[in-house]
Design a protein around this motif. Structure first.
Motif, short mmCIF file in Angstrom:
data_model
loop_
_atom_site.label_atom_id
_atom_site.label_comp_id
_atom_site.label_asym_id
_atom_site.label_seq_id
_atom_site.Cartn_x
_atom_site.Cartn_y
_atom_site.Cartn_z
N LEU A 155 0.86 -1.18 0.00
CA LEU A 155 0.00 0.00 0.00
C LEU A 155 0.89 1.23 0.00
CD1 LEU A 155 -2.66 -1.05 2.67
CD2 LEU A 155 -2.97 -1.00 0.20
N ASP A 156 0.66 2.14 -0.95
CA ASP A 156 1.48 3.35 -0.97
C ASP A 156 0.96 4.35 0.06
OD1 ASP A 156 -0.74 4.63 -2.03
OD2 ASP A 156 0.09 4.85 -4.04
N LYS B 23 -3.10 2.95 -1.88
CA LYS B 23 -3.44 2.32 -3.15
C LYS B 23 -2.47 1.18 -3.37
CE LYS B 23 -5.20 6.63 -5.12
NZ LYS B 23 -5.09 7.62 -6.23
N LEU B 24 -2.94 0.09 -4.00
CA LEU B 24 -2.12 -1.09 -4.20
C LEU B 24 -1.11 -0.90 -5.32
CD1 LEU B 24 -4.69 -4.01 -3.88
CD2 LEU B 24 -2.68 -3.64 -2.43
N GLU B 25 0.11 -1.38 -5.08
CA GLU B 25 1.15 -1.40 -6.10
C GLU B 25 1.88 -2.74 -6.03
OE1 GLU B 25 3.73 1.92 -5.61
OE2 GLU B 25 2.21 3.41 -6.10
N TRP C 288 2.63 -2.95 -11.61
CA TRP C 288 1.19 -2.65 -11.65
C TRP C 288 0.86 -1.68 -10.53
CZ3 TRP C 288 -2.89 -3.77 -8.13
CH2 TRP C 288 -4.18 -3.61 -8.65
N ALA C 289 -0.10 -0.81 -10.77
CA ALA C 289 -0.60 0.11 -9.74
C ALA C 289 -2.10 0.29 -9.94
CB ALA C 289 0.10 1.46 -9.82
N ASN C 290 -2.81 0.39 -8.86
CA ASN C 290 -4.26 0.52 -8.91
C ASN C 290 -4.65 1.92 -8.44
OD1 ASN C 290 -6.98 0.04 -9.06
ND2 ASN C 290 -7.09 -1.25 -7.24
N TRP D 297 -2.34 -12.65 -8.61
CA TRP D 297 -1.51 -12.03 -9.63
C TRP D 297 -1.56 -12.90 -10.89
CZ3 TRP D 297 0.54 -7.64 -10.93
CH2 TRP D 297 1.58 -7.58 -11.85
N ASP D 298 -2.02 -12.32 -12.01
CA ASP D 298 -2.16 -13.09 -13.24
C ASP D 298 -1.00 -12.86 -14.22
OD1 ASP D 298 -2.61 -10.58 -14.28
OD2 ASP D 298 -4.62 -11.01 -15.04
N GLY D 299 0.04 -12.19 -13.73
CA GLY D 299 1.18 -11.88 -14.57
C GLY D 299 1.19 -10.46 -15.07
N ARG D 300 0.01 -9.82 -14.99
CA ARG D 300 -0.10 -8.43 -15.43
C ARG D 300 -0.72 -7.53 -14.38
NH1 ARG D 300 -2.28 -8.90 -21.73
NH2 ARG D 300 -0.47 -10.05 -22.56
N SER D 301 -1.64 -8.08 -13.62
CA SER D 301 -2.35 -7.26 -12.64
C SER D 301 -2.90 -8.15 -11.54
CB SER D 301 -3.50 -6.48 -13.31
OG SER D 301 -4.48 -7.39 -13.82
N LEU D 302 -3.40 -7.53 -10.49
CA LEU D 302 -4.09 -8.26 -9.42
C LEU D 302 -5.56 -8.38 -9.79
CD1 LEU D 302 -2.55 -6.71 -6.17
CD2 LEU D 302 -2.05 -8.94 -7.19
N GLN D 303 -6.06 -9.60 -9.83
CA GLN D 303 -7.44 -9.87 -10.17
C GLN D 303 -8.16 -10.45 -8.95
OE1 GLN D 303 -9.00 -9.12 -13.06
NE2 GLN D 303 -7.10 -8.24 -13.86
N GLU D 304 -9.36 -9.95 -8.68
CA GLU D 304 -10.11 -10.42 -7.52
C GLU D 304 -10.56 -11.86 -7.70
OE1 GLU D 304 -14.41 -9.74 -5.36
OE2 GLU D 304 -13.44 -7.98 -6.27
#
Length: 588
Positions: free
Chosen positions: A441-442, A446-448, A458-460, A527-534
């Motif tokens: 968490l930054d 926010k998630l990074e 990745w950053a959300n 983590w799907d290799g590109r982003s965090l997926q719920e």
């Protein structure tokens, strides 16, 4: 339960959820009767606003149990033998068990009771009104068995209870006494204020033979029906489908969730570990100035004791780890200390461990914020970081902390790929190639995600996390007499199968000094290799989610998630209204 006779008692609610009433065996009812059979004792002494009684866990006492304080009455003498065959005792007050210790328990006096004195005789579940709410239409035989097995309860007639029961199980204004409620999933016990004490799943009530006949070869919890109106505790993304694995329902319309008893005060965090070295996990529930310990046994939460914290300290977070590998987990608490009331606070963290039969503080005043991180291939590692002087919560590098004897010492710097990382709000997992991934968490919560090489993968843009744990210090402007509040980040964790657990609180705006969250949930990302997926998230609780732990909470060989939740913050004028509880989720 209006119209029930009231003998200076209060509310004890028992929820019964049963998929099929037909075929209930006496063995299951016998278990209920054994758990509620009256136990006799005496009031030992008054301590503060509570009383000590000489009943403990060895007598089957649980937090939330109701204890009748008896007033001895006229003796009943047999007219022929002239033997004393009883006495016309009455209930003069009712106590509710708040803490269970070895050899005794703490109990609070419930409203409407008379005076309680040292030496007064007591009996659990005696002389208290009882009713049976049947939501299946087939529970009258079960009612008769319970009535016969628990004759010291003051039972309301079956038909009258059905007329007076609410449309859905829940607290009712004027509700007094013991209530048994039969619905679709098993039998639970609730205390005053509709608080849960115990729960008996269908398989327990039906017995092994009935469970085998009624359920396919798969485990009962897997094949249990899901009501179409249910609100699942774990919501699978993207479809809201309830999952198997119910410990106990906090409400009849939630699947896969168990809520512990309501507790006074603001619960700020939870940790799980084998604290006493006896085998099996215990649960540590942290409040600002105390930590309560307990464990699960036969589906029940049992209190084991507590750790009082000096009033000059205020606990901000709690973690558990066995740093010296002696088979016992220690407790590590980030804490703030103040020299004057409502003045600035310094970070002065604490470490405690089980010794000489109890949990004891071993070190105070550690000038670092502490947090435990699960490191792949290494296990739990305790990290420490300094608090910032102004303008931020955390400052500087992260350090490993090591335990030497009964002293905690700062070790080498802990390498992280970005200076945005802090001891809270950090989790480490693995990518598909086996290399570590750093999820954090930054400063804006926010998630990074970072690679080990320091690349931001990745950053959300969405704000998540959120805690109400803070420490005070002078404002940035030296002439500003108002205190600045610096809030800790929320904890992150990683499950055994690589899911990243992230809490999310909603409520007050984050632009103001005070936070007061009113809705909290926990989301699992992959983590799907590109982003965090719920993957899934818990159904939101109507309160502030202040902490969580991922562990085998109930020692059944499977990991669960336990969360600490503040349901009522109280107020400045009436802080005594503050109420909290822990909530346990079976995972998909």
């Amino acid at each position: 339960m209006q119209g029930l006779p009231w003998k200076k008692g209060t509310v004890l609610a028992v929820l019964l959820w049963c998929a099929s009433v037909t075929g209930l065996l006496a063995a299951g009812v016998d278990q209920v009767v054994r758990d509620l059979t009256p136990q006799a004792g005496v009031v030992v002494m008054q301590i503060g606003g509570e009383y000590l009684i000489d009943l403990d866990a060895s007598k089957g006492i649980r937090v939330g149990d109701l204890v009748s304080v008896m007033q001895p009455g006229e003796k009943i003498v047999h007219p022929v033998t002239h033997e004393v065959i009883g006495s016309l005792d009455r209930v003069k007050a009712v106590l509710r068990v708040t803490r269970v210790k070895s050899g005794y328990s703490h109990a609070a006096l419930l409203p409407g009771g008379g005076a309680v004195s040292k030496g007064d005789p007591i009996r659990t579940f005696t002389g208290i009104p009882a009713a049976f709410w049947d939501y299946t239409g087939g529970g009258e035989d079960l009612f008769a068995q319970l009535q016969a097995g628990l004759p010291e309860l003051e039972w309301q007639p079956y038909g009258l209870a059905q007329q007076q029961k609410p449309e859905k199980p829940g607290p009712v204004p004027g509700l007094k006494g013991v209530v048994f409620v039969l619905t679709a999933q098993g039998l639970g016990v609730r205390g005053s204020g509709f608080q849960p004490i115990n729960f008996y799943p269908r398989a327990v009530l039906n017995g092994p033979a009935a469970a085998t006949a009624a359920v396919p070869a798969a485990p009962a919890v897997v094949s249990a029906p899901v009501l179409p109106t249910a609100t699942p505790a774990i919501i699978k993304a993207p479809l809201p489908a309830a999952r198997a694995g119910v410990i106990q329902d906090r409400r009849p319309d939630q699947q896969g969730v168990w809520s512990g008893p309501d507790m006074p005060g603001l619960m700020i965090g939870v940790a799980v570990g084998n604290f006493n070295g006896a085998g099996g996990n215990q649960v540590a529930l942290a409040f600002p100035n105390k930590v309560l310990f307990g464990h699960f046994s036969n589906g029940q939460y049992q209190g084991d004791g507590f750790l009082d914290i000096d009033s000059k300290y205020r606990i901000l977070s709690i973690d558990a780890a066995d740093l010296d590998h002696d088979g016992k987990d220690e407790i590590y608490m980030s804490a703030a200390a103040q020299s004057i009331a409502e003045g600035p606070e310094a970070i002065a963290s604490l470490y405690a461990e089980f010794a000489d039969g109890a949990m004891r503080i071993k070190q105070e005043g550690i000038p670092y914020l502490l947090g435990v991180v699960e490191v792949p291939g290494e296990g739990r590692v305790l990290l420490g970081q300094r608090a910032a002087d102004t303008g931020a919560t955390y400052s500087g590098p992260l350090f490993r902390f090591v335990k030497k004897g009964e002293k905690l010492e700062r070790g080498p710097e802990f390498s992280v790929p970005t200076d945005k990382a802090s001891v809270q709000g950090l989790a480490i997992t693995k990518a598909a190639d086996g290399k570590p991934l750093y999820v954090l968490l930054d400063i804006n919560e926010k998630l990074e995600v970072y690679s080990a090489d320091g690349d931001q993968l990745w950053a959300n843009g969405d704000v998540v996390g959120g805690t109400e744990s803070y420490f005070r210090r002078p404002g940035v402007n030296p002439r500003d007499t108002d205190m600045a509040y610096e809030y800790l980040k929320a904890r992150l964790a990683v499950t055994k199968d690589g899911l990243i657990l992230v809490p999310f609180n909603e409520g007050s705006t984050r632009l103001f000094k005070y936070r007061d969250y009113t809705k909290g949930s926990l989301t699992a990302y992959r983590w799907d290799g590109r982003s965090l997926q719920e993957e899934w998230h818990t159904a939101p609780q109507g309160g502030s989610l202040t902490g969580f732990a991922y562990a085998d909470v109930d020692n059944d060989g499977k990991d669960e998630v336990i969360t600490s939740v503040i349901f009522n913050h109280g107020s400045v004028l009436n802080p005594g209204l503050a109420r909290s509880a822990f909530v346990v989720y079976e995972l998909p």
